[in-house]
Motif scaffolding. Sequence first.
Motif, PDB file in Angstrom:
ATOM      1  N   TRP A  69       0.845  -1.204   0.000  1.00  0.00           N
ATOM      2  CA  TRP A  69       0.000   0.000   0.000  1.00  0.00           C
ATOM      3  C   TRP A  69       0.875   1.247   0.000  1.00  0.00           C
ATOM      4  CZ3 TRP A  69      -0.740  -4.364   2.801  1.00  0.00           C
ATOM      5  CH2 TRP A  69      -1.995  -4.957   2.792  1.00  0.00           C
ATOM      6  N   PRO A  70       0.486   2.286  -0.706  1.00  0.00           N
ATOM      7  CA  PRO A  70       1.219   3.544  -0.598  1.00  0.00           C
ATOM      8  C   PRO A  70       0.950   4.201   0.762  1.00  0.00           C
ATOM      9  CG  PRO A  70      -0.721   3.839  -1.978  1.00  0.00           C
ATOM     10  CD  PRO A  70      -0.664   2.384  -1.624  1.00  0.00           C
ATOM     11  N   VAL A  71       2.002   4.725   1.400  1.00  0.00           N
ATOM     12  CA  VAL A  71       1.813   5.386   2.696  1.00  0.00           C
ATOM     13  C   VAL A  71       0.813   6.539   2.573  1.00  0.00           C
ATOM     14  CG1 VAL A  71       2.947   6.757   4.480  1.00  0.00           C
ATOM     15  CG2 VAL A  71       4.045   4.715   3.629  1.00  0.00           C
ATOM     16  N   GLU A  72       0.764   7.194   1.413  1.00  0.00           N
ATOM     17  CA  GLU A  72      -0.126   8.355   1.244  1.00  0.00           C
ATOM     18  C   GLU A  72      -1.602   8.011   1.423  1.00  0.00           C
ATOM     19  OE1 GLU A  72       2.058   7.902  -1.937  1.00  0.00           O
ATOM     20  OE2 GLU A  72       3.304   8.227  -0.157  1.00  0.00           O
ATOM     21  N   SER A  73      -1.961   6.757   1.198  1.00  0.00           N
ATOM     22  CA  SER A  73      -3.385   6.447   1.365  1.00  0.00           C
ATOM     23  C   SER A  73      -3.672   5.835   2.730  1.00  0.00           C
ATOM     24  CB  SER A  73      -3.884   5.542   0.230  1.00  0.00           C
ATOM     25  OG  SER A  73      -3.310   4.270   0.319  1.00  0.00           O
ATOM     26  N   VAL A  74      -2.649   5.623   3.551  1.00  0.00           N
ATOM     27  CA  VAL A  74      -2.844   5.008   4.866  1.00  0.00           C
ATOM     28  C   VAL A  74      -2.424   5.947   5.997  1.00  0.00           C
ATOM     29  CG1 VAL A  74      -2.218   3.071   6.358  1.00  0.00           C
ATOM     30  CG2 VAL A  74      -2.428   2.717   3.894  1.00  0.00           C
ATOM     31  N   ASP A  75      -1.334   6.618   5.820  1.00  0.00           N
ATOM     32  CA  ASP A  75      -0.681   7.414   6.850  1.00  0.00           C
ATOM     33  C   ASP A  75       0.115   6.507   7.799  1.00  0.00           C
ATOM     34  OD1 ASP A  75       0.210   9.767   7.851  1.00  0.00           O
ATOM     35  OD2 ASP A  75      -1.548  10.220   9.054  1.00  0.00           O
ATOM     36  N   THR A  76       0.846   7.123   8.735  1.00  0.00           N
ATOM     37  CA  THR A  76       1.746   6.367   9.596  1.00  0.00           C
ATOM     38  C   THR A  76       1.149   6.161  10.993  1.00  0.00           C
ATOM     39  OG1 THR A  76       2.840   8.424  10.188  1.00  0.00           O
ATOM     40  CG2 THR A  76       3.829   7.145   8.413  1.00  0.00           C
ATOM     41  N   SER A  77      -0.137   5.935  11.060  1.00  0.00           N
ATOM     42  CA  SER A  77      -0.816   5.684  12.330  1.00  0.00           C
ATOM     43  C   SER A  77      -0.960   4.173  12.503  1.00  0.00           C
ATOM     44  CB  SER A  77      -2.190   6.362  12.298  1.00  0.00           C
ATOM     45  OG  SER A  77      -3.070   5.736  13.192  1.00  0.00           O
ATOM     46  N   LEU A  78      -0.469   3.651  13.622  1.00  0.00           N
ATOM     47  CA  LEU A  78      -0.541   2.195  13.830  1.00  0.00           C
ATOM     48  C   LEU A  78      -1.973   1.663  13.870  1.00  0.00           C
ATOM     49  CD1 LEU A  78       2.336   1.443  16.402  1.00  0.00           C
ATOM     50  CD2 LEU A  78       2.271   0.880  13.972  1.00  0.00           C
ATOM     51  N   PRO A  79      -2.916   2.341  14.557  1.00  0.00           N
ATOM     52  CA  PRO A  79      -4.294   1.814  14.512  1.00  0.00           C
ATOM     53  C   PRO A  79      -4.855   1.757  13.089  1.00  0.00           C
ATOM     54  CG  PRO A  79      -4.060   3.320  16.360  1.00  0.00           C
ATOM     55  CD  PRO A  79      -2.788   3.426  15.548  1.00  0.00           C
ATOM     56  N   ASN A  80      -4.550   2.763  12.283  1.00  0.00           N
ATOM     57  CA  ASN A  80      -5.051   2.735  10.903  1.00  0.00           C
ATOM     58  C   ASN A  80      -4.338   1.680  10.074  1.00  0.00           C
ATOM     59  OD1 ASN A  80      -5.397   6.156  11.432  1.00  0.00           O
ATOM     60  ND2 ASN A  80      -7.115   4.769  11.115  1.00  0.00           N
ATOM     61  N   LEU A  81      -3.061   1.449  10.383  1.00  0.00           N
ATOM     62  CA  LEU A  81      -2.339   0.368   9.716  1.00  0.00           C
ATOM     63  C   LEU A  81      -3.055  -0.965   9.939  1.00  0.00           C
ATOM     64  CD1 LEU A  81       0.428  -0.610   8.356  1.00  0.00           C
ATOM     65  CD2 LEU A  81       1.095  -1.166  10.704  1.00  0.00           C
ATOM     66  N   MET A  82      -3.504  -1.195  11.173  1.00  0.00           N
ATOM     67  CA  MET A  82      -4.182  -2.457  11.506  1.00  0.00           C
ATOM     68  C   MET A  82      -5.399  -2.688  10.615  1.00  0.00           C
ATOM     69  SD  MET A  82      -2.724  -4.095  14.042  1.00  0.00           S
ATOM     70  CE  MET A  82      -3.786  -4.888  15.249  1.00  0.00           C
ATOM     71  N   ALA A  83      -6.226  -1.649  10.449  1.00  0.00           N
ATOM     72  CA  ALA A  83      -7.436  -1.802   9.632  1.00  0.00           C
ATOM     73  C   ALA A  83      -7.076  -2.091   8.179  1.00  0.00           C
ATOM     74  CB  ALA A  83      -8.304  -0.547   9.733  1.00  0.00           C
ATOM     75  N   THR A  84      -5.896  -1.641   7.765  1.00  0.00           N
ATOM     76  CA  THR A  84      -5.469  -1.830   6.379  1.00  0.00           C
ATOM     77  C   THR A  84      -4.907  -3.229   6.135  1.00  0.00           C
ATOM     78  OG1 THR A  84      -5.000   0.524   6.173  1.00  0.00           O
ATOM     79  CG2 THR A  84      -3.935  -0.946   4.579  1.00  0.00           C
ATOM     80  N   VAL A  85      -3.965  -3.656   6.958  1.00  0.00           N
ATOM     81  CA  VAL A  85      -3.308  -4.952   6.710  1.00  0.00           C
ATOM     82  C   VAL A  85      -4.064  -6.121   7.326  1.00  0.00           C
ATOM     83  CG1 VAL A  85      -1.035  -3.864   6.508  1.00  0.00           C
ATOM     84  CG2 VAL A  85      -1.730  -4.846   8.719  1.00  0.00           C
ATOM     85  N   ALA A  86      -4.912  -5.844   8.320  1.00  0.00           N
ATOM     86  CA  ALA A  86      -5.604  -6.949   9.004  1.00  0.00           C
ATOM     87  C   ALA A  86      -7.065  -6.599   9.271  1.00  0.00           C
ATOM     88  CB  ALA A  86      -4.894  -7.301  10.312  1.00  0.00           C
TER      89      ALA A  86
END
Lengths: 425, 425
Positions: free
Chosen positions: B94-111
């Motif tokens: 995923w491009p960081v620009e569409s996720v941002d560097t927030s760990l909680p948001n990372l979770m919703a993206t990868v898992a």
Amino acid sequence: MHHHDDEIDTARTQPAEVRTDRIEADYILETRHDPHQVAMVMAGEQSSGTFVALPTETEELRERAAARVESLVPLEDTPSESGVMHRVKVTLSWPVESVDTSLPNLMATVAGNLFELNHLSGLRIVDLRLPSPFAVPYPGPKFSIEGTRRLTGVHDRPIIGTIIKPSVGLTPEETGDLVRELCQAGIDFIKDDELQADAPLSRFEERAQSVMRAINDHAERTGKKVMYAFNVTGDLDQMRRRHEIVVGLEGTCVMASLNSVGLVGMIELGRFAEVPIHAHRNGWGYLSRCPTFGWSYKAWQKVWRLAGADHLHVNGLDSKFAEENESVIASALTCLTPMFATKPCIAMPVFSSGQTVRQPPATYAALGSPDLIYAAGGAVMGHPDGPMAGVASLRDAWDAAMAGIPLDAYAVDHAPLKRALEAFD
Amino acid sequence: MHHHDDEIDTARTQPAEVRTDRIEADYILETRHDPHQVAMVMAGEQSSGTFVALPTETEELRERAAARVESLVPLEDTPSESGVMHRVKVTLSWPVESVDTSLPNLMATVAGNLFELNHLSGLRIVDLRLPSPFAVPYPGPKFSIEGTRRLTGVHDRPIIGTIIKPSVGLTPEETGDLVRELCQAGIDFIKDDELQADAPLSRFEERAQSVMRAINDHAERTGKKVMYAFNVTGDLDQMRRRHEIVVGLEGTCVMASLNSVGLVGMIELGRFAEVPIHAHRNGWGYLSRCPTFGWSYKAWQKVWRLAGADHLHVNGLDSKFAEENESVIASALTCLTPMFATKPCIAMPVFSSGQTVRQPPATYAALGSPDLIYAAGGAVMGHPDGPMAGVASLRDAWDAAMAGIPLDAYAVDHAPLKRALEAFD
């Protein structure tokens, strides 16, 4: 998968509150060993026990602190190559005095190390009953069904919702334009996709401003205030800041991904939120989809309701996900079942994923209630006559379902429904 | 269970950092459908996609925001009654620009939702690679191995630890007495059981006072300050308050149950903690024990290290839990592998559960490092000659292991080890 049958209790009226001062949890246990013995090991592991008898572990100490095996109900055993696999429903209980009424500590007690015990081949936690002292420290849903209906002005029918799609990629302006279109189409509720939070491509504040401009304009013109669930999921300071932005712009809902923020995140949000909390359960698959290990929704959702979830996702009938229909209905019913006599903590179930005009009759027949949010993406934006017809078709389908009229019959003089039935089969 | 082989990479030196600005995640996918197509559905579900083609989802939007299938490596297929089950290792980015560097948001993206897709019959997330911008907003472990060694005064060998048992039921005074005895026995590290927090039977503040009186007395007399991991797991205000109490009493460690407090809880604790954070993973079984769904430790622990975990539980060899030994070692190695060039985020692995004098040789041989906490309950308190001999026997066992001398040979002139080998076989 027979494990589902054992978990699903479709009665909406069972007594939810424990009469004692003990915490109770039910598990479906699979083991090749003696189930009684394994249940004792579980109770030991989750209270006073260790694997070596210690002189400090006296009878008196066990009496005041230990977990108890309350019951053990044999289910159908599974014969296999390497001997019989026993399946039993085990109920354990703990005295509140050895746990306290803290939800995070409750988690470590009812769902801690025990899943890793090698005496067992499967373990699912399928229900949880909390004594009334747990109702004291937590807010529970502040808005629930009543508050959500008041804020949306929608009564006596489901709240028709949709999701901003594409999930990510739209700019704040593009999102605002889409929301304007959806407001004009007559939608009641819109949510951010859970993948959308505060990314450089769509910063939260800009998106909120753009969205609320559309919603507030529409409300001024028509008197109808569309509820938008802004995804505030993030670190605590981010959640606080985003919630402030939403409230400052007169928004009426925030959304959080429960498995992303975790229990402390949700408890904090539950305390400071001034609008309903739309609780998203993405990641639920890794907690529940395994037949032998994990959580049933009936146990899991109680913790989040007590922490403050106003809306809870339950998938939908015939969705794009693997969950079976009877499990979806059981989940929705459990959200609508009171937790405590003095604090029912009712959460409004959110039906979503692949929902169209097709599912309302079966959904209403099984649920017996219009107290739900019905969220559809493609069925709104992808209606052959556009989103206004999309929303109208969903309203038609629910009117038909609640009146007990078959969709085809109702469609005869309801064009949006007629066209939708042709498009979504 | 062959899925474990695919997940376990025992090399400690793999490049941990992504060279691009994209987030990458690896999955083991099982499906009866075309794996390429399912991988595309996963990428769609977790970025721009929906189940109906929408006019707003343009090519340009997909280019800037969409997830990509980076690779797809076929693994051994499993033939079954209802056709072949394909097993593949899929890497999405995923491009960081569409996720941002927030760990909680990372979770919703990868898992997030993807585990529920009905196109797949199994999905485990087995690794996660984060680009360097993620190293900026989070503290990572503030103490790590070096800080823990400094605070305990233990160098060049494992830190020998134990757990307060019985897990619950002791009064604060009884706990203090036990700690006094353990200090005299020469222990380096003691932890609360994860079931013990702030229950009426043992209020946190009273327990902390009683425990720190014993530890500070011992330190004054001998110069050796035993590290005690106080379980601060609770709501945020409870964690803050308990942490303050610990620091005020000159305690040197706090413990938190990761699955109880969740990511926001851990991130906050990581920010305000002034002592090492002992991260307990109880509940890990429901995330990992299913062969086909869930998390591998390699992926999961990265998120918690970045949030601030100084010590991370990994079970132990030949433990009372179901985890296989090679998985335990892989977990420990991954905690010791740097995450970012500028911020290694090394966590000290904690070996526990049924550990005695028997496991050090194999543990050291596999790990190649003494940078660990070795926590034993029964092997300390249950040693036939008492806890002092128990601690001495564990030190002996590690000395032998690190010198490459078989335990039996070393035991000839080390009585505590000799007696322990007789007692724990």
